[in-house]
Design an enzyme around this catalytic site. Structure first.
Site, PDB file in Angstrom:
ATOM      1  N   ASN A 144       0.853  -1.184   0.000  1.00  0.00           N
ATOM      2  CA  ASN A 144       0.000   0.000   0.000  1.00  0.00           C
ATOM      3  C   ASN A 144       0.891   1.238   0.000  1.00  0.00           C
ATOM      4  O   ASN A 144       1.351   1.698   1.047  1.00  0.00           O
ATOM      5  CB  ASN A 144      -0.918  -0.014   1.225  1.00  0.00           C
ATOM      6  CG  ASN A 144      -1.946  -1.126   1.153  1.00  0.00           C
ATOM      7  OD1 ASN A 144      -2.924  -1.041   0.416  1.00  0.00           O
ATOM      8  ND2 ASN A 144      -1.706  -2.198   1.913  1.00  0.00           N
ATOM      9  N   GLU A 145       1.162   1.745  -1.180  1.00  0.00           N
ATOM     10  CA  GLU A 145       2.069   2.862  -1.364  1.00  0.00           C
ATOM     11  C   GLU A 145       1.391   4.184  -0.971  1.00  0.00           C
ATOM     12  O   GLU A 145       0.172   4.224  -0.733  1.00  0.00           O
ATOM     13  CB  GLU A 145       2.521   2.932  -2.825  1.00  0.00           C
ATOM     14  CG  GLU A 145       3.272   1.697  -3.313  1.00  0.00           C
ATOM     15  CD  GLU A 145       4.704   1.608  -2.806  1.00  0.00           C
ATOM     16  OE1 GLU A 145       5.047   2.295  -1.831  1.00  0.00           O
ATOM     17  OE2 GLU A 145       5.487   0.825  -3.382  1.00  0.00           O
TER      18      GLU A 145
END
Length: 640
Positions: free
Chosen positions: A163-164
């Site tokens: 989850n950037e």
């Protein structure tokens, strides 16, 4: 299933509960025990334990301890269901870089878990199959009863799973695009950045937040900046890990290196009472000087009071007295005599004057760390007539491009033919050529290719040593066995590695040892090499070796990071001419020139990094009000 949301008061600097352990090993064992407790409690109830698992370097020792508990303590995984966080896309499960391969190698193949209870995102799907798969993955977690415990690492972008930055609190399992920094960090496993997949399938932040318990682990100084953001800064999509501040049952488990940027470590006077020993005083005064942009000797009582250092001032008496004390202490770290200045009063010098001619040994984890990190000091030790030895701990063979092995193999074949030497090398060269032309990503090199690559690095190291004036007999190529896997993944340090170092130390009996304390090397080789040296010294100390009582150990940095100014105990000034000579010594390592195989996150060449760090250290000394130099190499003494 819902999870309670909690909010910490604004005045609470650490917004997550943090436990700090002296090392990754201690912390990993703590985490493994917590996971084992969940498993056994569920077993006693006749229920399944549902684990969310992570990959990467951070959980490896956790899994190692779980394997030990299974084999030695009878911990069973028969009732365990696992869901992995993520997988690269596209990715074949048998690829060395796949998380299927990682989990099998590091956990599943060594325990009694049922294969049907293992769930990992599928990197082989067609694109139109990904969304339905992700929805089904979410449903499988729900059907299993939800995650009892979720294990997380943290990336330097602040990602949890993949989850950037930009991921939302309620995001679910999905396809994502990887951040350039994440791709850069992954390059160590894929050889080149262009081989790293641009996308991945990951559990969402919302999926992670539904876990009943979350444990995030982080090890090493490289994680310190992002750990500080996660723990101390406000919740932001720019740092997805900050969403964990809203979870009711989360633990952050880190080692002391990863805690280095937290206020309680870096600026503890801003968080509470402080034990003002000499080291802490120096840290506070240098911090204040650099923060205000004022030389130490110009700091005033009001400067201390206005910056939360009233307690220090009360203890010190006055800014005037404190400034002089700290200024003098820092000034005494500067010396142009890294081996000690002969016939001088050495009570205030970093190194002792006697013996005037010392046996010095520089341990270099890779065949170029010596000149990159302390090339100026190495040159000066030789010029000041010390008996300088250099010990290259590993062959460095995986950091050579295949093209170079191809080229040098061809050179050897042509040379033998030119000299008319009867040899079967032409046949071996044909095998080498065939292998390199068909080599798969991450495939282990053949013995011949490893030898050729190792000899390339050895020849470059010899050239660098000769340029610095080190005698041929004083060059030692240890080729520690832990490194010789032909792959990025190395073996654990073993007795053979330690004994090789012990034998060399017994042979040289040095008065000085220089070793790499630069632990941000992306493969961890520096840390392993340093650990091997420390273990060797411990053994020798136990044996009561007399020469060891008169031996100083100095730790250098430079290729990947630099010492904090307040920690430096010996600073060697480097003139413009010496800096150029150091650059030329680094240039002898042609296989690492222009674009090394493993550049890490810093795209500059090693000589550029080294010069920048050396100049920055000199500039910091200048800003503190000390003498201005072109550059400086810095060292910290290790007391064993």
């Amino acid at each position: 299933m819902t999870t309670e949301i909690i909010n910490y008061p604004e005045k609470h600097l650490e917004k997550l509960p943090v436990s700090i352990f002296p090392s990754e090993d201690f912390g990993s064992k703590k985490v493994a025990k917590e996971i084992a407790k969940v498993i056994t409690e569920k077993q006693q109830k006749g229920e399944n334990a549902v684990l969310g698992l992570a990959t990467g370097s951070s959980p490896i020792l956790v899994y190692k301890e779980l394997i030990r508990m299974h084999k030695e303590e009878g911990l069973s995984f028969q009732n365990v269901i696992t869901f992995n966080l993520d997988e690269y896309y596209p990715m074949q499960p048998d690829a060395l870089q796949s998380y299927v391969y990682f989990m099998d190698e590091n956990l599943f193949n060594h325990i009694d878990i049922k294969r049907e209870n293992i769930h990992i995102p599928d990197g082989t799907l067609a694109e139109n199959e990904v969304m339905p798969f992700c929805a089904a993955y979410e449903q499988k977690i729900i059907d299993a009863g939800g995650l009892d415990i979720q294990l997380l690492g943290i990336g330097r972008t602040g990602h949890i799973g993949f989850n950037e930055p930009g991921s939302t609190l309620h995001s679910t399992t999905r396809m994502v695009k990887l951040d350039p920094l994440t791709i850069s960090d992954a390059a160590k496993d894929f050889i080149k950045e262009e081989y790293v997949p641009q996308r991945a399938i990951t559990m969402g932040v919302g999926t992670i937040m539904k876990a009943r318990k979350i444990i995030l682990i982080a090890w090493g100084q490289g994680k310190a900046p992002i750990v500080q953001k996660m723990v101390e800064e406000k919740i932001s999509e720019d740092v997805p890990a900050t969403f964990l501040q809203q979870h009711a049952n989360v633990k952050v488990i880190i080692d002391e290196a990863a805690a280095g940027n937290l206020a309680r470590y870096k600026t503890p006077w801003l968080t509470g009472m402080v034990n003002w020993d000499d080291k802490m005083k120096r840290r506070a005064v240098t911090w204040l000087s650099l923060k205000l942009g004022k030389p130490i000797l110009k700091l005033t009582d009001d400067d201390y009071k206005d910056s939360g250092l009233m307690d220090l001032l009360v203890q010190a008496g006055s800014a005037y007295e404190l400034n002089i004390k700290i200024f003098n202490a820092i000034q005494k770290t500067i010396t142009g005599w890294p081996g000690g200045k002969p016939n001088s009063d050495d009570k205030d010098r970093p190194e002792r004057a006697q013996p005037a001619t010392k046996r010095s040994i520089v341990f270099s984890p890779h065949p170029d760390d010596d000149v990159i990190s302390m090339g100026g000091t190495l040159l000066r030790l030789v010029e000041q007539n010390h008996d300088v030895h250099v010990a290259y701990q590993t062959s460095g063979n995986i950091a050579v491009f295949d093209d170079d092995a191809y080229r040098f193999g061809g050179f050897a074949k042509d040379l033998l033919e030119h000299l008319g030497i009867d040899s079967d090398f032409s046949e071996k060269y044909a095998e080498l050529k065939s292998f390199l032309e068909s080599k798969k990503l991450g495939e282990q090199d053949t013995p011949l290719v490893k030898v050729i690559k190792g000899l390339i690095r050895k020849g470059e190291a010899e050239a660098g040593c000769r340029y610095c004036g080190v005698k041929d007999d004083n060059m030692h190529f240890l080729n520690l066995p832990f490194y010789e896997t032909g792959q990025v993944k190395k073996k654990p340090i073993g007795e053979d590695d330690i004994q090789i170092i012990i034998d060399l130390l017994q042979k040289v009996k040095p008065h000085q040892i220089f070793a790499a304390g630069d632990l941000q090397d992306p493969h961890g080789t520096h840390a392993v090499c340093l650990d091997a040296i420390f273990k060797a010294l411990e053994r020798l100390k136990e044996q009561g070796e007399e020469w060891l009582k008169d031996c100083y150990v100095w730790l250098y940095r430079g290729a990947w990071q630099e010492w904090d100014i307040e920690d430096i105990e010996m600073a060697i000034p480097i003139s413009p001419e010496e800096l150029m000579r150091k650059r030329k010594a680094i240039f002898k390592h042609q296989s690492q020139k222009d674009s090394p195989v493993f550049p890490g996150s810093d795209k500059r060449e090693f000589w550029q990094r080294a010069e920048d760090r050396n100049r920055t250290t000199a500039q910091l000394y200048d800003q503190l009000g000390l003498t201005e130099y072109e550059a400086m190499e810095a060292f910290v003494r290790y007391h064993f």
